[in-house]
Enzyme design. Structure first.
Site, PDB file in Angstrom:
ATOM      1  N   SER A   9      -1.756   9.984   2.801  1.00  0.00           N
ATOM      2  CA  SER A   9      -1.318  10.502   2.195  1.00  0.00           C
ATOM      3  C   SER A   9      -1.617  11.009   0.991  1.00  0.00           C
ATOM      4  O   SER A   9      -2.856  10.832   0.721  1.00  0.00           O
ATOM      5  CB  SER A   9      -0.413   8.606   1.223  1.00  0.00           C
ATOM      6  OG  SER A   9       0.283   9.354   0.069  1.00  0.00           O
ATOM      7  N   ASN A  59     -10.558  15.150  -5.394  1.00  0.00           N
ATOM      8  CA  ASN A  59      -9.254  15.325  -5.680  1.00  0.00           C
ATOM      9  C   ASN A  59      -8.844  14.027  -7.464  1.00  0.00           C
ATOM     10  O   ASN A  59      -9.341  13.405  -7.502  1.00  0.00           O
ATOM     11  CB  ASN A  59      -8.486  14.215  -4.855  1.00  0.00           C
ATOM     12  CG  ASN A  59      -7.734  13.871  -4.423  1.00  0.00           C
ATOM     13  OD1 ASN A  59      -6.526  14.328  -5.701  1.00  0.00           O
ATOM     14  ND2 ASN A  59      -6.871  12.760  -4.766  1.00  0.00           N
ATOM     15  N   LEU A  95      -1.494  11.948  -8.680  1.00  0.00           N
ATOM     16  CA  LEU A  95      -0.583  10.848  -7.719  1.00  0.00           C
ATOM     17  C   LEU A  95       1.010  12.388  -9.058  1.00  0.00           C
ATOM     18  O   LEU A  95       1.990  11.750  -9.483  1.00  0.00           O
ATOM     19  CB  LEU A  95       0.017   9.600  -8.727  1.00  0.00           C
ATOM     20  CG  LEU A  95      -0.586   8.559  -7.980  1.00  0.00           C
ATOM     21  CD1 LEU A  95      -0.682   7.400  -8.319  1.00  0.00           C
ATOM     22  CD2 LEU A  95      -0.343   9.118  -6.232  1.00  0.00           C
ATOM     23  N   ASN A 121       0.615   2.094  -2.567  1.00  0.00           N
ATOM     24  CA  ASN A 121      -1.027   2.300  -2.933  1.00  0.00           C
ATOM     25  C   ASN A 121      -0.889   1.407  -3.597  1.00  0.00           C
ATOM     26  O   ASN A 121      -0.823   1.909  -4.341  1.00  0.00           O
ATOM     27  CB  ASN A 121      -0.894   3.422  -2.852  1.00  0.00           C
ATOM     28  CG  ASN A 121      -1.820   4.382  -3.223  1.00  0.00           C
ATOM     29  OD1 ASN A 121      -3.245   3.439  -3.259  1.00  0.00           O
ATOM     30  ND2 ASN A 121      -1.625   5.930  -3.320  1.00  0.00           N
ATOM     31  N   CYS A 130      -5.524   3.578  -6.520  1.00  0.00           N
ATOM     32  CA  CYS A 130      -5.658   5.061  -7.222  1.00  0.00           C
ATOM     33  C   CYS A 130      -6.675   5.468  -8.270  1.00  0.00           C
ATOM     34  O   CYS A 130      -5.781   5.309  -9.160  1.00  0.00           O
ATOM     35  CB  CYS A 130      -4.963   5.771  -6.878  1.00  0.00           C
ATOM     36  SG  CYS A 130      -4.684   7.717  -7.182  1.00  0.00           S
ATOM     37  N   ASN A 150      -8.560   4.294   0.796  1.00  0.00           N
ATOM     38  CA  ASN A 150      -8.901   5.341  -0.562  1.00  0.00           C
ATOM     39  C   ASN A 150      -9.864   5.923  -0.790  1.00  0.00           C
ATOM     40  O   ASN A 150     -11.283   5.455  -0.049  1.00  0.00           O
ATOM     41  CB  ASN A 150      -7.772   4.581  -1.918  1.00  0.00           C
ATOM     42  CG  ASN A 150      -6.922   5.439  -1.892  1.00  0.00           C
ATOM     43  OD1 ASN A 150      -7.127   6.729  -2.851  1.00  0.00           O
ATOM     44  ND2 ASN A 150      -6.046   5.273  -2.721  1.00  0.00           N
ATOM     45  N   GLY A 169     -13.683  12.937   1.821  1.00  0.00           N
ATOM     46  CA  GLY A 169     -14.709  13.646   2.762  1.00  0.00           C
ATOM     47  C   GLY A 169     -16.080  13.553   3.718  1.00  0.00           C
ATOM     48  O   GLY A 169     -16.478  11.724   3.691  1.00  0.00           O
ATOM     49  N   GLY A 226     -11.273   7.469   5.558  1.00  0.00           N
ATOM     50  CA  GLY A 226     -11.594   7.913   4.563  1.00  0.00           C
ATOM     51  C   GLY A 226     -13.091   8.886   5.318  1.00  0.00           C
ATOM     52  O   GLY A 226     -13.941   8.187   6.102  1.00  0.00           O
ATOM     53  N   GLY A 227     -13.212   9.793   5.408  1.00  0.00           N
ATOM     54  CA  GLY A 227     -14.334  10.741   6.434  1.00  0.00           C
ATOM     55  C   GLY A 227     -14.450  11.260   7.393  1.00  0.00           C
ATOM     56  O   GLY A 227     -14.991  11.466   8.013  1.00  0.00           O
TER      57      GLY A 227
END
Length: 308
Positions: free
Chosen positions: A22, A70, A74, A128, A131, A195, A221, A247-248
């Site tokens: 997402s 990031n 949202l 989710n 976040c 996440n 990343g 995740g990465g």
């Protein structure tokens, strides 16, 4: 005969184990359509929020040497306008769809479940529960606590019935395995982990100020991969429901590590900012070569292999 990479997850057949997480595709359905045709096994929609959101101040994203920050916050159309857009994408997507929603109260998660139930079709439903770049204005994520996570899952599962309900967890907790176990007990059909880590920050040394408009942003990343693998490993030992690990994940080796740690499906998202959408075919080619070398007829044979 299906592709050797096809795999069953919660009763849904995915053409390959690579999932777009997402938030990578932004506009619904335009950007989602583009990714659905790029070689992924499934697309997760951008998390909808109960009300429309403009998101955090610009700049919202930042690429560093081995990570991505990031702080989009949202940004989206909200529940009422968003549900028809997602429903349109579900109908046209050539690959399975995972519908992602974010809320800070159990009641709002219920509202999403009630709204999506008539239109969700064969899609899966992701809660989710974490976040990190919206904490300041929306309160601590439900996923911070095992009890609150379980309450959200229990309420949504009661409404969704046979629709697979997935709990997306934050790694920013003392024990992610404990939260996963609580979600499983509450009726979750699968776990999505993890996440973004963080939040993190980058300072502009000329301006002497944080680069991101919101100052802080969730970290994804290559730099977080080793922590992701540990989280997947811990969750796999705690639950029996299947895991989507993310995740990465940037290379075939990364994907194999995640699968051996316990992931049935693997999320590949930030890698598209570093390598472009060609990363999906690159990883799939590597997986096929590995399977041929190892004599594997299905990736199921190595899910959780690192535990034995």
């Amino acid at each position: 005969m299906g592709d050797i990479l096809s795999i069953d997850y919660c009763g849904v057949i995915f053409p390959n184990p690579l999932v777009l997480p997402s938030g990578i595709a932004q506009e619904i359905p335009r950007d989602h359509d583009r990714f659905a045709k790029s070689g992924v096994g499934a697309v997760t929609t951008k998390s909808l929020t109960p009300e429309p959101r403009e998101g955090n101040p610009l700049p919202r994203v930042l690429k560093t040497e081995n990570a991505f920050l990031n702080s989009v916050g949202l940004r989206g159309p909200g529940l009422e306008k968003g549900i028809p857009l997602v429903a349109e994408f579900i109908k046209t997507s050539p690959v399975p769809v995972i519908v992602s929603v974010f809320a800070t109260t159990v009641r709002d998660f219920e509202r999403f479940a009630e709204g999506f139930l008539p239109v969700i079709g064969n899609a899966l439903f992701e809660l989710n529960l974490s976040c990190p770049n919206v904490e300041d204005d929306m309160g601590k994520p439900l996923g911070i606590g095992a009890d609150s996570s379980a309450a959200a899952v229990r309420a949504v599962k009661k409404i969704m019935g046979k629709v697979p309900v997935l709990a997306k967890l934050t790694p920013n907790v003392p024990s992610i395995a404990e939260v996963a176990k609580a979600c499983e007990a509450a009726g979750a059909d699968g776990i999505v982990a993890v996440n973004t880590f963080g939040p993190g920050m980058v300072i502009d040394i000329v301006r002497k100020k944080p680069v991101l408009g919101a100052k802080r942003g969730g970290v994804s990343g290559p730099g977080i991969k080793t922590m992701t693998i540990r989280c997947i490993y811990d969750i796999y030992e705690a639950v029996k429901i299947p895991i989507i690990g993310m995740g990465g994940i940037t290379t075939t080796q990364d994907a194999l590590e995640a699968i051996m740690a316990g992931a049935t499906l693997v999320g590949v998202g930030t890698a598209t900012y570093f390598k472009g959408v060609g990363v999906f075919e690159e990883i799939k080619s590597g997986l096929r070569q590995y399977m041929e070398k190892e004599g594997l007829k299905s990736l199921k044979g190595i899910v959780g292999a690192a535990h034995t």
